[in-house]
Enzyme design. Structure first.
Site, PDB file in Angstrom:
ATOM      1  NE  ARG A  99     -22.198   6.211   0.871  1.00 27.59           N
ATOM      2  CZ  ARG A  99     -20.941   6.597   1.007  1.00 27.59           C
ATOM      3  NH1 ARG A  99     -20.319   7.172  -0.013  1.00 27.59           N
ATOM      4  NH2 ARG A  99     -20.300   6.416   2.142  1.00 27.59           N
TER       5      ARG A  99
ATOM      6  NE  ARG B 151     -13.301  12.152   4.731  1.00 31.63           N
ATOM      7  CZ  ARG B 151     -14.101  11.127   4.528  1.00 31.63           C
ATOM      8  NH1 ARG B 151     -15.351  11.180   4.945  1.00 31.63           N
ATOM      9  NH2 ARG B 151     -13.688  10.034   3.927  1.00 31.63           N
TER      10      ARG B 151
ATOM     11  N   GLY C  23      -9.200   4.187  -2.425  1.00 27.69           N
ATOM     12  CA  GLY C  23      -9.091   2.814  -2.915  1.00 27.69           C
ATOM     13  C   GLY C  23      -7.981   2.628  -3.945  1.00 27.69           C
TER      14      GLY C  23
ATOM     15  CE  LYS D 207      -3.829  -0.394   2.702  1.00 26.44           C
ATOM     16  NZ  LYS D 207      -4.659  -0.782   3.873  1.00 26.44           N
TER      17      LYS D 207
ATOM     18  CG  HIS E 224     -15.390  -0.918   5.983  1.00 29.03           C
ATOM     19  ND1 HIS E 224     -14.366  -0.256   5.351  1.00 29.03           N
ATOM     20  CD2 HIS E 224     -15.932  -0.001   6.819  1.00 29.03           C
ATOM     21  CE1 HIS E 224     -14.302   0.988   5.778  1.00 29.03           C
ATOM     22  NE2 HIS E 224     -15.256   1.165   6.678  1.00 29.03           N
TER      23      HIS E 224
HETATM   24  P1  ADP Z   1      -8.279   4.117   1.003  1.00 31.18           P
HETATM   25  O1  ADP Z   1      -7.689   5.189   1.856  1.00 31.18           O
HETATM   26  O2  ADP Z   1      -7.785   4.167  -0.393  1.00 31.18           O
HETATM   27  O3  ADP Z   1      -9.773   4.004   1.133  1.00 31.18           O
HETATM   28  P2  ADP Z   1      -7.974   1.843   2.826  1.00 31.18           P
HETATM   29  O4  ADP Z   1      -6.711   1.563   3.530  1.00 31.18           O
HETATM   30  O5  ADP Z   1      -9.098   2.395   3.626  1.00 31.18           O
HETATM   31  O6  ADP Z   1      -7.652   2.763   1.548  1.00 31.18           O
HETATM   32  O7  ADP Z   1      -8.467   0.540   2.099  1.00 31.18           O
HETATM   33  C1  ADP Z   1      -9.542   0.565   1.175  1.00 31.18           C
HETATM   34  C2  ADP Z   1     -10.098  -0.830   0.984  1.00 31.18           C
HETATM   35  O8  ADP Z   1      -9.067  -1.727   0.497  1.00 31.18           O
HETATM   36  C3  ADP Z   1     -10.617  -1.479   2.249  1.00 31.18           C
HETATM   37  O9  ADP Z   1     -11.953  -1.101   2.557  1.00 31.18           O
HETATM   38  C4  ADP Z   1     -10.509  -2.949   1.861  1.00 31.18           C
HETATM   39  O10 ADP Z   1     -11.567  -3.274   0.979  1.00 31.18           O
HETATM   40  C5  ADP Z   1      -9.211  -2.997   1.069  1.00 31.18           C
HETATM   41  N1  ADP Z   1      -8.041  -3.306   1.952  1.00 31.18           N
HETATM   42  C6  ADP Z   1      -7.175  -2.409   2.498  1.00 31.18           C
HETATM   43  N2  ADP Z   1      -6.244  -3.049   3.259  1.00 31.18           N
HETATM   44  C7  ADP Z   1      -6.536  -4.351   3.202  1.00 31.18           C
HETATM   45  C8  ADP Z   1      -5.948  -5.538   3.780  1.00 31.18           C
HETATM   46  N3  ADP Z   1      -4.874  -5.484   4.578  1.00 31.18           N
HETATM   47  N4  ADP Z   1      -6.520  -6.735   3.486  1.00 31.18           N
HETATM   48  C9  ADP Z   1      -7.609  -6.804   2.679  1.00 31.18           C
HETATM   49  N5  ADP Z   1      -8.203  -5.750   2.088  1.00 31.18           N
HETATM   50  C10 ADP Z   1      -7.678  -4.536   2.344  1.00 31.18           C
END
Ligand code: ADP
Length: 463
Positions: A351, A305, A179, A172, A222
């Site tokens: 939504r 926020r 996303g 990441k 989630h």
């Molecule tokens: P963003 O800031 O882009 O929204 P997030 O860290 O909140 O990124 O992650 C977005 C989505 O990606 C999560 O809701 C999940 O669906 C997927 N995701 C993120 N990290 C993981 C992980 N460690 N394992 C599985 N899915 C993940």
């Protein structure tokens, strides 16, 4: 009766006029909260939003730039200047646009105005996913397995980190969002290629090549926790929401509470979130997002926020989150303690988007007929009316349909009824898709994971 010293707002925080630096349903929602608190409002718009209905109900309504968001709703200088000219003492950023922009929060405060949100430094810490993870680990919030440091360059060290975590892993971008900027690595032979691709993407999209690695959870839900904090060392959590119904990482339906989560499992997580807020000196409202798998919670990020889905928590907790957020920014002491927080019944939010229900392509145009549902336990947050022109420039969210009922099954039935009573003509909306989703058996059972909606859509297309 005069306020006691303890309950009065700190002098430096006082304001009686709020500029709402946003548009659409959230601009209307924030304006209502301001009015209920006896505050005056300044609404702003781009050229495309000149006819926005919340303009005529605001104390002032000013056009700050062309239709392109970059030149209007994201134009920091124009917004701050407008606030000063219109005599606003505070700026509410809503969600999206500048709401999580630390430089904007800083510029607002430097201009002598109150930013209705956390400090710029809290936003900056949480905006970098590595520093957020580090802060959360230090505060005892459970995180996804993996180091709270950026990946080094040395290939052998990277391989060792992946082996220690165990495949599959996810790479990441520290500055990622929406996303984007992440890649799943199922096994070792594609590790270095995945890192190179994600690093390049991160450099281009987020201006920083910094990456980190964590365990990829395969079937999580989630679940998120809403917090509210004041400037006096008080913080509470207002229960939890389930936002697993997602398409392309975008939430479509949210509910509170998250179904079938035992109180003794979530309680320590909520308390850890409150502790984390106190440790980082957090102020205002915020959301801790978690993945939940096999009975365990894993922090993924904090949103600093107000969120789109805040109404489901308002319905179950009875707390007006927007009013509480504004009062916290005014320097008031939080007027509830954790023991006062209860969760009553069940709430869903749909939504309603201006988009094709099959292809999900945005649909702009004039709403020539609108019927909205009403009745006990039904709430509609919207800015549209019959004759409203949906412009192609912004997010496709046109309304939020929210229901509340004593049980989850009753809330589902109420949402089916509310969706049946919602008619939007002249543009396409996702209402047919939402109606079908609320007839789905697995969704009705609860416990569907974040991949469920995409799989459901695939099956529907194949049928
Ligand atoms: P963003 O800031 O882009 O929204 P997030 O860290 O909140 O990124 O992650 C977005 C989505 O990606 C999560 O809701 C999940 O669906 C997927 N995701 C993120 N990290 C993981 C992980 N460690 N394992 C599985 N899915 C993940």
């Amino acid at each position: 009766m005069p306020e006691t010293l303890e309950h009065s707002a700190a002098a430096g925080h006082r304001f009686d006029t709020v500029l709402i630096a946003n548009r659409g349903e959230i601009a209307a929602r924030i304006q209502r909260a301001c009015r209920e608190l006896g505050l005056k409002t300044v609404a702003i718009c781009s050229e495309a939003d000149r006819e926005a209905p919340y303009g005529s109900t605001a104390d002032s309504f000013l056009c700050i730039g062309p239709s392109s968001a970059a030149k209007s709703y994201l134009n920091q200088h124009a917004i701050i200047l407008t606030a000063r000219l219109a005599g606003a003492g505070a700026i509410h950023p809503g969600y999206g646009f500048l709401s999580e922009n630390a430089a904007f929060a800083d510029a607002v405060e430097k201009a002598g105005l109150v930013f209705i949100g956390p400090t710029a430094s809290s936003i900056a810490i949480m905006g970098d996913k590595i520093s957020a993870k580090r802060a959360m680990m230090a505060a005892g919030v459970p995180c996804v397995p993996g180091p709270d440091t950026a990946l080094p360059d040395d290939p052998a060290t990277i391989e060792r980190i992946a082996l220690e975590i165990g495949y599959p892993v996810i790479i990441k971008a520290a500055g990622g969002g929406g996303g984007r900027g992440m890649r799943v690595v199922p096994k070792a032979d594609v590790l270095h290629e995945a890192i190179a691709l994600t690093r390049e993407e991160a450099r281009k999209a987020f201006g920083s090549p910094s990456l980190y690695m964590e365990k990829f959870l395969e079937h999580p839900r989630h679940i998120e926790i809403q917090v509210i904090c004041d400037d006096h060392g008080n913080a509470v959590w207002l229960g939890h929401r389930d936002c697993s119904m997602q398409r392309r990482h975008q939430k479509v339906v949210e509910e509170a509470p998250a179904p079938w989560i035992a109180p003794d499992i979530i309680q320590p997580v909520g308390l850890a979130c409150v502790q984390a807020c106190l440790q980082i000196g957090y102020r205002g409202v915020g959301t801790f997002e978690f993945l939940y798998e096999d009975g365990a919670f894993y922090f993924i990020e904090m949103n600093t926020r107000l969120q789109v889905e805040h109404p489901v928590t308002e319905m179950t907790s009875g707390v007006d989150i927007v009013q509480a957020q504004i009062r916290a920014a005014q320097g008031h002491v939080l007027d509830l303690i954790q023991g006062d927080v209860t969760c009553e019944g069940h709430s869903f939010e749909c939504r309603i988007n201006a988009e094709d229900p099959e292809t999900f392509l945005p649909s702009a145009g004039v709403v020539n007929h609108l019927a909205l549902p009403a009745g006990p336990g039904i709430r509609v947050d919207t800015h549209i009316h019959a004759g409203y022109k949906v412009s192609p420039y912004y997010d496709s969210l046109i309304a939020k349909l929210i229901v509340h009922a004593p049980t989850r099954a009753e809330a589902m039935a109420r949402m089916r009824e509310a969706l049946a009573g919602t008619e939007v003509e002249g543009i396409s909306t996702n209402i047919p898709f939402l109606r079908a989703l609320f007839e789905d058996g697995a969704f009705a059972q609860g416990e569907t994971d974040i991949h469920y909606l995409e799989q459901w859509l695939k099956l529907r297309r194949a049928a």
